[in-house]
Enzyme design. Structure first.
Site, PDB file in Angstrom:
ATOM      1  N   LYS A 139      -9.959  43.888  53.372  1.00 16.04           N
ATOM      2  CA  LYS A 139     -10.081  42.501  53.842  1.00 16.04           C
ATOM      3  C   LYS A 139      -9.227  41.570  52.988  1.00 16.04           C
ATOM      4  O   LYS A 139      -8.457  40.753  53.501  1.00 16.04           O
ATOM      5  CB  LYS A 139     -11.544  42.043  53.801  1.00 16.04           C
ATOM      6  CG  LYS A 139     -11.747  40.689  54.439  1.00 16.04           C
ATOM      7  CD  LYS A 139     -12.886  39.912  53.825  1.00 16.04           C
ATOM      8  CE  LYS A 139     -12.449  39.251  52.560  1.00 16.04           C
ATOM      9  NZ  LYS A 139     -13.465  38.461  51.896  1.00 16.04           N
ATOM     10  N   ASP A 174     -14.181  39.070  57.622  1.00 18.21           N
ATOM     11  CA  ASP A 174     -15.190  38.651  56.641  1.00 18.21           C
ATOM     12  C   ASP A 174     -16.516  38.448  57.367  1.00 18.21           C
ATOM     13  O   ASP A 174     -16.649  38.765  58.555  1.00 18.21           O
ATOM     14  CB  ASP A 174     -14.730  37.371  55.921  1.00 18.21           C
ATOM     15  CG  ASP A 174     -14.808  36.157  56.836  1.00 18.21           C
ATOM     16  OD1 ASP A 174     -14.908  36.337  58.074  1.00 18.21           O
ATOM     17  OD2 ASP A 174     -14.795  35.028  56.325  1.00 18.21           O
TER      18      ASP A 174
END
Ligand code: SF4
Length: 206
Positions: free
Chosen positions: A114, A132
């Site tokens: 991420k 997220d």
């Protein structure tokens, strides 16, 4: 999908990250520090951190001093270790430049997929989406992903349904949408223009 992108364009015509930074290195460090914390808290901490340290001094910093500065963010021991190690790697392995590919980024301490995606999208305008907590929730509520989907599966599903040229913009817009409208608690469904396609709203409305 056009309905979603049109609405996000209307809400966030000029999306920008809310993490404050003055250079690429500071952005990478801010993203690493933001794990399990909020951008607001990170901005407060990085203001102090980057006044005192740049990449060169951070590499040789006393870890206890860093822990003390970043304590409000939680996981401060781990994060202090990460950002010192990242500083060393950027200087020693990457000639002071943030790598522009995911494999190299992910070799660094504290940099997962991420974080790497967010950094590549923001600093190099690469077509990536960093899933997220907000993108996870919004994707599931809108039926773009299933409840049991992992973040990797969600990322792949988003890549399949949206045009590649929109990925980095969409990333920012979905984060902002989740943060200010489609919030975890009390989402603002009444004023949301996506409620007719929203699975969460459909269930809630029954
Ligand atoms: S209707 Fe509510 S839950 Fe659905 S996308 Fe809009 S704000 Fe989120």
């Amino acid at each position: 999908m056009k309905k979603i992108t049109d609405y996000l364009d209307c809400l966030f015509p000029n999306p920008k990250p809310e993490l404050l930074y003055n250079n690429d290195f500071e952005f990478l460090i801010a993203v690493v520090l933001s794990a399990q914390s909020t951008d607001k808290k990170v901005n407060k901490v990085t203001k102090v951190l980057f006044e005192k340290y740049d990449i060169n001094s951070l590499k040789d910093a006393n870890i206890d001093d860093i822990i003390n500065i970043i304590k409000p963010l939680g996981m401060s021991k781990k994060k202090a270790y990460y950002i010192i190690e990242i500083s060393k790697d950027i200087i020693n392995k990457y000639n002071n430049k943030i790598p522009n590919n995911r494999d190299e980024l992910m070799t660094m301490s504290g940099v997962g997929r991420k974080t790497a995606n967010v950094v590549l999208a923001q600093l190099y305008n690469k077509p990536y989406i960093g899933v997220d907590t907000h993108i996870n929730r919004v994707s599931k509520r809108l039926g773009l992903a299933k409840e049991q989907d992992t973040v990797l599966i969600i990322e792949e599903k988003l890549y399949r349904v949206f045009p590649k040229e929109l990925y980095s913009r969409l990333h920012l817009q979905m984060v902002l949408f989740g943060r200010y409208y489609c919030k975890a608690h009390n989402p603002q469904c009444n004023e949301c223009k996506l409620k007719d396609i929203c699975k969460y709203y459909e269930k809630k409305d029954k």
